[in-house]
Scaffold this active site. Structure first.
Site, PDB file in Angstrom:
ATOM      1  N   ASP A 139     -12.328  -1.543   6.026  1.00 28.64           N
ATOM      2  CA  ASP A 139     -11.238  -0.572   5.970  1.00 28.64           C
ATOM      3  C   ASP A 139     -10.899  -0.195   7.417  1.00 28.64           C
ATOM      4  O   ASP A 139     -11.682  -0.462   8.335  1.00 28.64           O
ATOM      5  CB  ASP A 139     -11.722   0.656   5.183  1.00 28.64           C
ATOM      6  N   ASP A 144      -8.664   3.110   8.620  1.00 24.46           N
ATOM      7  CA  ASP A 144      -8.641   4.546   8.934  1.00 24.46           C
ATOM      8  C   ASP A 144      -9.912   5.226   8.446  1.00 24.46           C
ATOM      9  O   ASP A 144     -10.232   5.189   7.253  1.00 24.46           O
ATOM     10  CB  ASP A 144      -7.404   5.207   8.320  1.00 24.46           C
TER      11      ASP A 144
HETATM   12  C1  XBP Z   1      -5.664   5.500   5.193  1.00 26.19           C
HETATM   13  C2  XBP Z   1      -4.371   5.984   4.709  1.00 26.19           C
HETATM   14  C3  XBP Z   1      -3.158   5.856   5.544  1.00 26.19           C
HETATM   15  C4  XBP Z   1      -3.221   6.648   6.842  1.00 26.19           C
HETATM   16  C5  XBP Z   1      -1.873   6.756   7.519  1.00 26.19           C
HETATM   17  O1  XBP Z   1      -5.767   4.133   4.941  1.00 26.19           O
HETATM   18  O2  XBP Z   1      -4.297   6.455   3.581  1.00 26.19           O
HETATM   19  O3  XBP Z   1      -2.078   6.325   4.784  1.00 26.19           O
HETATM   20  O4  XBP Z   1      -3.634   7.980   6.560  1.00 26.19           O
HETATM   21  O5  XBP Z   1      -1.307   5.492   7.744  1.00 26.19           O
HETATM   22  P1  XBP Z   1      -7.164   3.285   4.996  1.00 26.19           P
HETATM   23  P2  XBP Z   1       0.179   5.167   7.257  1.00 26.19           P
HETATM   24  O6  XBP Z   1      -8.321   4.223   4.996  1.00 26.19           O
HETATM   25  O7  XBP Z   1      -7.082   2.413   3.773  1.00 26.19           O
HETATM   26  O8  XBP Z   1      -7.101   2.469   6.278  1.00 26.19           O
HETATM   27  O9  XBP Z   1       1.033   6.337   7.653  1.00 26.19           O
HETATM   28  O10 XBP Z   1       0.558   3.893   7.969  1.00 26.19           O
HETATM   29  O11 XBP Z   1       0.140   5.011   5.749  1.00 26.19           O
HETATM   30 MG    MG Z   2     -10.282   4.768   5.085  1.00 26.16          MG
END
Ligand code: XBP
Ligand code: MG
Length: 251
Positions: free
Chosen positions: A8, A10
Site C-alpha cells: 500500500d 498512503d
Molecule cells: C489512501 C487514500 C487516498 C489518500 C489521498 O490510499 O484513501 O485517498 O488519502 O489520495 P492508500 P488521493 O492507503 O490505499 O494508499 O487524493 O489521490 O485519493
Molecule cells: Mg493506506
C-alpha cells in the site's frame, strides 16, 4: 513460496496523510475561496472515506458545506485535481519521507529477486512522485506493477485494486504478501485472498485488524526495532526477507 510483496502507499510506504494530503486538500479549498478547513482530528474521521475525490464529495454530502447537490460532483473533481497539484509540489519539496524500514526492505527484496508491486487508492501521479523523490535513483524500476486509483474505481475496502495487481503479476494470492496500514486496506487485501502484514500509524493504530498475519508499529530498523502489537511475533524487531518468509510459511 513467497514471490511478491504488494505495498500500500498512503500510511504504509510513507506517512502521507496528516502533513501531506490533508495540507494539500486545505490549500485547494483556500485556492477556491472556500472557508473549509480539515484539521488533524476531522481529517482522521474523513479518512473513513477512501479516495480523495470521494472524501470531498462525502464532506459536502454530510453537511460540511452549502454547495447545491447538482454542483458537487464537478466541484469535487476540480478541487481534487488542484489538491493533487499541491500534493505533488509538497513531495517535490521533500515533505514526504518513507517510513522506517521501507527503503531497506524494498532494496533487500529486489536484490533477492522478489517481485515488488503497489496497490493503492491514491492517484498514479502521487506514487510516481513519491517513488522518484524518496527512493534512490533508478529504484522506481524496482516496482514491476502499480495499481492505482485510475486502475480500480472501486476503492478499498473493495478488493478491486489488489485483484488488478494480482492479474498483472500473474501470481496467486498465496504467492504474495500485502503490506498495509489500515483496516480498509487489510479488508481489501484479505478479500483478494492475500495475507497481510499491518504497520500502523497515528491515524490507524486504534483500528481492528482481524485476520492480519501480524500488526506492527513499523517495519523496524536495527537501531529502532519495531514492536509487535498483535498476531505473529518476530525475531529481532526488523522486518527483513527471512522474517517475511517465516510469516509466509507460518499458516
Ligand atoms: C489512501 C487514500 C487516498 C489518500 C489521498 O490510499 O484513501 O485517498 O488519502 O489520495 P492508500 P488521493 O492507503 O490505499 O494508499 O487524493 O489521490 O485519493
Ligand atoms: Mg493506506
Amino acid at each position: 513460496m513467497l514471490r511478491a510483496l504488494i505495498f500500500d502507499v498512503d500510511g504504509t510506504l510513507a506517512d502521507t496523510e496528516r502533513d501531506g494530503h490533508r495540507v494539500a486538500f486545505n490549500r485547494a479549498f483556500a485556492d477556491a475561496g472556500l472557508d473549509w478547513h480539515w484539521d488533524v482530528r476531522r481529517y482522521g474521521e474523513l479518512l473513513g472515506v477512501t479516495g480523495g475525490r470521494e472524501r470531498i464529495q462525502h464532506f459536502m454530502e454530510s453537511g460540511g458545506s452549502s454547495i447545491p447537490a447538482p454542483e458537487r460532483d464537478a466541484l469535487a473533481r476540480t478541487l481534487h485535481a488542484r489538491k493533487t497539484g499541491h500534493y505533488l509540489s509538497m513531495v517535490d519539496e521533500g515533505t514526504v519521507q518513507l517510513r522506517p524500514g521501507v527503503a531497506r526492505l524494498l532494496s533487500e527484496a529486489y536484490a533477492a529477486g522478489l517481485t515488488l508491486a503497489i496497490a493503492t487508492t491514491t492517484s498514479r501521479a502521487n506514487i510516481d512522485a513519491l517513488l522518484a523523490h524518496a527512493l534512490p535513483p533508478g529504484a522506481m524500476d524496482w516496482v514491476r506493477v502499480i495499481g492505482a486509483a485510475e486502475d480500480a474505481p472501486r476503492k478499498k475496502p473493495d478488493p478491486q485494486v489488489y485483484e488488478f495487481v494480482l492479474e498483472k503479476l500473474q501470481l496467486a494470492p498465496r504467492e504474495c504478501l500485502a503490506i498495509e496500514d489500515s483496516a480498509a486496506g487489510l479488508q481489501a487485501a484479505t478479500a483478494a485472498g492475500l495475507r497481510t502484514v499491518v504497520t500502523v500509524n497515528d491515524y490507524t493504530r486504534d483500528q481492528d485488524f482481524p485476520g492480519a498475519l501480524t500488526v506492527l508499529s513499523d517495519l523496524g530498523e536495527v537501531d529502532a526495532p519495531a514492536r509487535v502489537l498483535a498476531g505473529a511475533g518476530m525475531r529481532d524487531g526488523v522486518v527483513d526477507l527471512a522474517q517475511l518468509n517465516a510469516w509466509h510459511a507460518w499458516r
